[in-house]
Design a protein around this motif. Structure first.
Motif, PDB file in Angstrom:
ATOM      1  N   LEU A   1       0.831  -1.205   0.000  1.00  0.00           N
ATOM      2  CA  LEU A   1       0.000   0.000   0.000  1.00  0.00           C
ATOM      3  C   LEU A   1       0.870   1.261   0.000  1.00  0.00           C
ATOM      4  CD1 LEU A   1      -2.724   1.524   0.358  1.00  0.00           C
ATOM      5  CD2 LEU A   1      -2.405   1.250   2.821  1.00  0.00           C
ATOM      6  N   ILE A   2       1.885   1.285   0.841  1.00  0.00           N
ATOM      7  CA  ILE A   2       2.754   2.466   0.931  1.00  0.00           C
ATOM      8  C   ILE A   2       3.479   2.710  -0.387  1.00  0.00           C
ATOM      9  CG2 ILE A   2       4.804   3.426   2.043  1.00  0.00           C
ATOM     10  CD1 ILE A   2       3.951   1.981   4.614  1.00  0.00           C
ATOM     11  N   ILE A   3       4.035   1.655  -0.955  1.00  0.00           N
ATOM     12  CA  ILE A   3       4.753   1.805  -2.232  1.00  0.00           C
ATOM     13  C   ILE A   3       3.807   2.334  -3.305  1.00  0.00           C
ATOM     14  CG2 ILE A   3       5.875   0.528  -4.099  1.00  0.00           C
ATOM     15  CD1 ILE A   3       7.066  -1.308  -1.910  1.00  0.00           C
ATOM     16  N   GLY A   4       2.579   1.817  -3.316  1.00  0.00           N
ATOM     17  CA  GLY A   4       1.600   2.291  -4.297  1.00  0.00           C
ATOM     18  C   GLY A   4       1.298   3.776  -4.130  1.00  0.00           C
ATOM     19  N   GLN A   5       1.184   4.237  -2.887  1.00  0.00           N
ATOM     20  CA  GLN A   5       0.887   5.652  -2.655  1.00  0.00           C
ATOM     21  C   GLN A   5       2.091   6.538  -2.978  1.00  0.00           C
ATOM     22  OE1 GLN A   5      -1.698   7.206   0.177  1.00  0.00           O
ATOM     23  NE2 GLN A   5      -2.291   5.250   1.066  1.00  0.00           N
ATOM     24  N   LEU A   6       3.295   6.066  -2.708  1.00  0.00           N
ATOM     25  CA  LEU A   6       4.481   6.838  -3.065  1.00  0.00           C
ATOM     26  C   LEU A   6       4.569   7.008  -4.582  1.00  0.00           C
ATOM     27  CD1 LEU A   6       7.170   5.372  -0.618  1.00  0.00           C
ATOM     28  CD2 LEU A   6       5.938   7.544  -0.423  1.00  0.00           C
ATOM     29  N   LYS A   7       4.298   5.947  -5.316  1.00  0.00           N
ATOM     30  CA  LYS A   7       4.342   6.017  -6.773  1.00  0.00           C
ATOM     31  C   LYS A   7       3.256   6.934  -7.327  1.00  0.00           C
ATOM     32  CE  LYS A   7       6.594   1.565  -7.613  1.00  0.00           C
ATOM     33  NZ  LYS A   7       6.467   0.204  -8.188  1.00  0.00           N
ATOM     34  N   LYS A   8       2.076   6.883  -6.715  1.00  0.00           N
ATOM     35  CA  LYS A   8       0.978   7.754  -7.144  1.00  0.00           C
ATOM     36  C   LYS A   8       1.337   9.224  -6.930  1.00  0.00           C
ATOM     37  CE  LYS A   8      -3.995   8.441  -6.495  1.00  0.00           C
ATOM     38  NZ  LYS A   8      -5.199   7.991  -5.744  1.00  0.00           N
ATOM     39  N   ASN A   9       1.936   9.523  -5.790  1.00  0.00           N
ATOM     40  CA  ASN A   9       2.371  10.896  -5.525  1.00  0.00           C
ATOM     41  C   ASN A   9       3.468  11.317  -6.502  1.00  0.00           C
ATOM     42  OD1 ASN A   9       1.381  12.411  -2.861  1.00  0.00           O
ATOM     43  ND2 ASN A   9       1.305  10.204  -2.448  1.00  0.00           N
ATOM     44  N   ALA A  10       4.384  10.391  -6.789  1.00  0.00           N
ATOM     45  CA  ALA A  10       5.480  10.706  -7.702  1.00  0.00           C
ATOM     46  C   ALA A  10       4.953  11.035  -9.093  1.00  0.00           C
ATOM     47  CB  ALA A  10       6.456   9.527  -7.765  1.00  0.00           C
ATOM     48  N   GLU A  11       3.993  10.257  -9.548  1.00  0.00           N
ATOM     49  CA  GLU A  11       3.407  10.501 -10.872  1.00  0.00           C
ATOM     50  C   GLU A  11       2.725  11.855 -10.919  1.00  0.00           C
ATOM     51  OE1 GLU A  11       0.052   8.497 -13.843  1.00  0.00           O
ATOM     52  OE2 GLU A  11       0.783   7.396 -12.084  1.00  0.00           O
ATOM     53  N   ARG A  12       1.986  12.217  -9.874  1.00  0.00           N
ATOM     54  CA  ARG A  12       1.290  13.506  -9.830  1.00  0.00           C
ATOM     55  C   ARG A  12       2.283  14.666  -9.791  1.00  0.00           C
ATOM     56  NH1 ARG A  12       0.036  16.220  -5.382  1.00  0.00           N
ATOM     57  NH2 ARG A  12       0.274  14.363  -4.073  1.00  0.00           N
ATOM     58  N   LEU A  13       3.410  14.460  -9.129  1.00  0.00           N
ATOM     59  CA  LEU A  13       4.406  15.525  -8.974  1.00  0.00           C
ATOM     60  C   LEU A  13       5.450  15.535 -10.086  1.00  0.00           C
ATOM     61  CD1 LEU A  13       4.940  15.193  -5.109  1.00  0.00           C
ATOM     62  CD2 LEU A  13       3.706  17.022  -6.301  1.00  0.00           C
ATOM     63  N   GLY A  14       5.363  14.576 -10.995  1.00  0.00           N
ATOM     64  CA  GLY A  14       6.310  14.545 -12.096  1.00  0.00           C
ATOM     65  C   GLY A  14       7.676  14.033 -11.713  1.00  0.00           C
TER      66      GLY A  14
ATOM     67  N   ILE B   1      10.717  13.193  -1.694  1.00  0.00           N
ATOM     68  CA  ILE B   1      10.821  14.520  -1.082  1.00  0.00           C
ATOM     69  C   ILE B   1      11.886  15.348  -1.797  1.00  0.00           C
ATOM     70  CG2 ILE B   1      11.467  15.774   1.009  1.00  0.00           C
ATOM     71  CD1 ILE B   1      10.302  13.421   2.640  1.00  0.00           C
ATOM     72  N   GLU B   2      13.059  14.777  -1.962  1.00  0.00           N
ATOM     73  CA  GLU B   2      14.178  15.526  -2.533  1.00  0.00           C
ATOM     74  C   GLU B   2      13.920  15.939  -3.984  1.00  0.00           C
ATOM     75  OE1 GLU B   2      17.288  12.738  -1.942  1.00  0.00           O
ATOM     76  OE2 GLU B   2      17.301  12.963   0.244  1.00  0.00           O
ATOM     77  N   ASP B   3      13.424  15.009  -4.792  1.00  0.00           N
ATOM     78  CA  ASP B   3      13.220  15.314  -6.210  1.00  0.00           C
ATOM     79  C   ASP B   3      12.049  16.262  -6.442  1.00  0.00           C
ATOM     80  OD1 ASP B   3      15.307  13.625  -6.564  1.00  0.00           O
ATOM     81  OD2 ASP B   3      14.236  12.101  -7.712  1.00  0.00           O
ATOM     82  N   SER B   4      11.003  16.168  -5.596  1.00  0.00           N
ATOM     83  CA  SER B   4       9.867  17.079  -5.763  1.00  0.00           C
ATOM     84  C   SER B   4      10.253  18.508  -5.370  1.00  0.00           C
ATOM     85  CB  SER B   4       8.669  16.599  -4.934  1.00  0.00           C
ATOM     86  OG  SER B   4       8.955  16.627  -3.544  1.00  0.00           O
ATOM     87  N   VAL B   5      11.108  18.641  -4.376  1.00  0.00           N
ATOM     88  CA  VAL B   5      11.606  19.965  -3.993  1.00  0.00           C
ATOM     89  C   VAL B   5      12.409  20.572  -5.142  1.00  0.00           C
ATOM     90  CG1 VAL B   5      13.191  21.192  -2.455  1.00  0.00           C
ATOM     91  CG2 VAL B   5      11.587  19.527  -1.509  1.00  0.00           C
ATOM     92  N   GLU B   6      13.245  19.755  -5.769  1.00  0.00           N
ATOM     93  CA  GLU B   6      14.044  20.243  -6.897  1.00  0.00           C
ATOM     94  C   GLU B   6      13.155  20.626  -8.075  1.00  0.00           C
ATOM     95  OE1 GLU B   6      17.704  18.741  -9.807  1.00  0.00           O
ATOM     96  OE2 GLU B   6      17.059  17.523  -8.081  1.00  0.00           O
TER      97      GLU B   6
END
Length: 513
Positions: A102-115, A131-136
């Motif tokens: 479940l956690i991995i799925g939510q991390l991937k979903k957030n990553a896709e939304r944030l590019g 966290i690091e890549d979305s800040v960048e």
């Protein structure tokens, strides 16, 4: 674009003329500008998820949703923060493998939304990279919102080994937040309970717990003034004193509030008084804790605890009274100065919780063949007629219906408060107005029950013999307990003695006061 319904349940859509907007954004602005890491505990269905959704839209800079609200002129809408939103609200969490998936799925979903494209690796590595890549990518510090952070643990709270495995999985996730101050603009974890920082947050020592912060007591829920202002048209003709008695009373050291779920359904169902919030989930784990802990049920109306004991729990140490408070079945009625620290008086927040929890406990503490619900109905009729002989006989039949094997299997023959607890539970469940440990100038009445213009004063004694001593009624008279209620109503003084040998009433003396 429609305005976001700030601070209310999404059930607002059930109202005929659309959503009602209760603006909580002044409190939200205060929250997001005072500190960075926050924790908020509130019972289920109190609007925690909507608060998280509101914060997500705010930090993403969706200005149109906030036009006309208190925060609009105060916010810098040019900044668009990357928001990482994780929720454990859906489904039942069964084991560590399912949780990790479940956690991995939510991390991937957030990553896709944030590019952001995540690399394969451990959960902690993926979360840190997110966290690091979305800040960048956004050139702004990130916002992390974790909703119902504790639900996986609570789903398995009665299985300590499995709960510990799930706790370790969550700890693996939350530990990533430590030491990333320069990358994080705002962090909020919401949940029902608070587990100790040592066991779950792994060094996140700067977490600001706003659960008992008076400034945010009304962050979730409706205050009295909000209810009267925003729901004025929908509550026309309602008995507002009764509405308040049934649904208000939740308090976290500030202004007390109503549960939004109750109010919205109360309006939708044509102002019918029902236990809307309680019926959404039966607290089976709480019932088990109360039963195994041999709690004296009348004490739940007035329970003194130290402030430190309400702070946090752990899987291997879960006092029932603390979990009752955190889950909303008890609330703060009074603050006490206890030496060098504070204490609190806890009690039921309102009639809904008192009636519903007591009725459930009554059924849980007695076998099915005792017919507890039918007995409660009969008890009310007997009280209304002041049929004291009938009341005595009904209770004697009830206790006689509990098999001795059931006592042995549950080890309650060693529990003196069991008899008085069941008597009290019947009085509450039947609909009488009850006051447990009713304070007078000369002592405490064990139980006062009021039906119409009749006041019944009960004193209980548990004795080792099979012969009544008459001390229960004598105490009522000697201490003049009835003086408190000499206001023109009918008074009945009742002394009851339970024999631990016969497991039944052996003394039932009464007289009119």
């Amino acid at each position: 674009m429609k305005k976001l319904p700030i601070g209310i349940s999404t059930l607002s859509s059930i109202l005929n003329d659309g959503c009602i907007y209760v603006d909580k954004t002044a409190l939200i602005h205060q929250l997001v500008t005072t500190s960075r890491y926050h924790f908020l505990s509130r019972p289920r269905r109190f609007g925690k998820s909507l608060l998280v959704d509101t914060l997500k839209e705010l930090f993403e800079g969706n200005e149109l949703l906030f036009q006309g609200l208190a925060i609009h002129p105060l916010w810098d809408w040019t900044k668009k923060h990357p928001v990482i939103h994780i929720t454990f609200n859906d489904g039942v969490h069964t084991d560590r493998t399912q949780l990790d998936t479940l956690i991995i799925g939510q991390l991937k979903k957030n990553a896709e939304r944030l590019g952001v494209k995540l690399q394969e690796g451990l959960i902690s590595q993926q979360f840190a990279q997110l966290i690091e890549d979305s800040v960048e990518a956004y050139s702004q510090p990130a916002v992390v919102l974790i909703d119902e952070y504790d639900k996986p643990i609570l789903d398995q709270i009665l299985d300590s080994q499995r709960a510990a495995e799930l706790r370790d999985g969550l700890k693996n996730l939350y530990s990533v937040l430590k030491g990333r101050d320069t990358l994080l603009r705002f962090v909020l974890l919401t949940g029902v309970s608070k587990f100790s920082q040592v066991s779950l947050f792994s060094g996140l020592n700067n977490l600001n717990d706003i659960t008992l912060d008076a400034r945010y007591s009304a962050l979730c829920g409706y205050t009295q003034s909000e209810l009267e202002h925003h729901f004025h048209d929908h509550l026309k003709g309602a008995d507002m004193a009764r509405v308040r008695a049934w649904y208000n009373g939740y308090n976290w050291l500030g202004e007390s509030v109503y549960n939004p779920f109750d109010i919205l359904l109360f309006v939708d169902k044509g102002q019918q008084f029902r236990s809307y919030w309680f019926e959404t989930a039966t607290p089976s784990f709480l019932l088990t804790l109360l039963k195994t802990g041999h709690y004296y049920l009348p004490q739940l109306e007035y329970l003194e605890v130290q402030e430190s004991s309400l702070g946090s729990i752990d899987i291997d140490n879960i006092p029932a009274e603390v979990l009752l408070f955190q889950t909303g079945y008890l609330t703060i009625h009074e603050t006490l100065q206890m030496g060098n620290q504070l204490g609190f008086v806890l009690g039921y927040p309102n009639l809904e919780v008192k009636l519903s929890l007591t009725t459930h406990l009554l059924s849980y503490l007695t076998p099915t063949n005792s017919r507890a619900p039918q007995t409660s109905i009969q008890i009310y009729r007997l009280l209304a007629k002041a049929d004291m002989d009938g009341l005595r006989d009904t209770f004697k039949r009830f206790f006689a219906s509990i098999p001795h094997d059931w006592y042995r299997n549950n080890s309650i023959d060693q529990y003196e408060g069991y008899y008085a607890s069941l008597f009290y539970a019947h009085m509450v469940a039947c609909g009488a107005t009850t006051i447990a440990e009713d304070v007078t100038a000369t002592g405490q009445i064990d139980l006062t029950a009021i039906v119409d213009n009749k006041v019944f004063i009960f004193e209980f004694k548990a004795i080792d013999t099979e012969q009544s001593s008459g001390t229960a009624l004598a105490q009522i008279k000697t201490k003049r307990y009835a003086d408190k209620y000499r206001d023109g109503r009918e008074l009945y003084l009742v002394g009851i003695e339970f024999s631990k040998q016969t497991r039944n009433i052996v003394g039932f003396e009464w007289e009119k006061g």
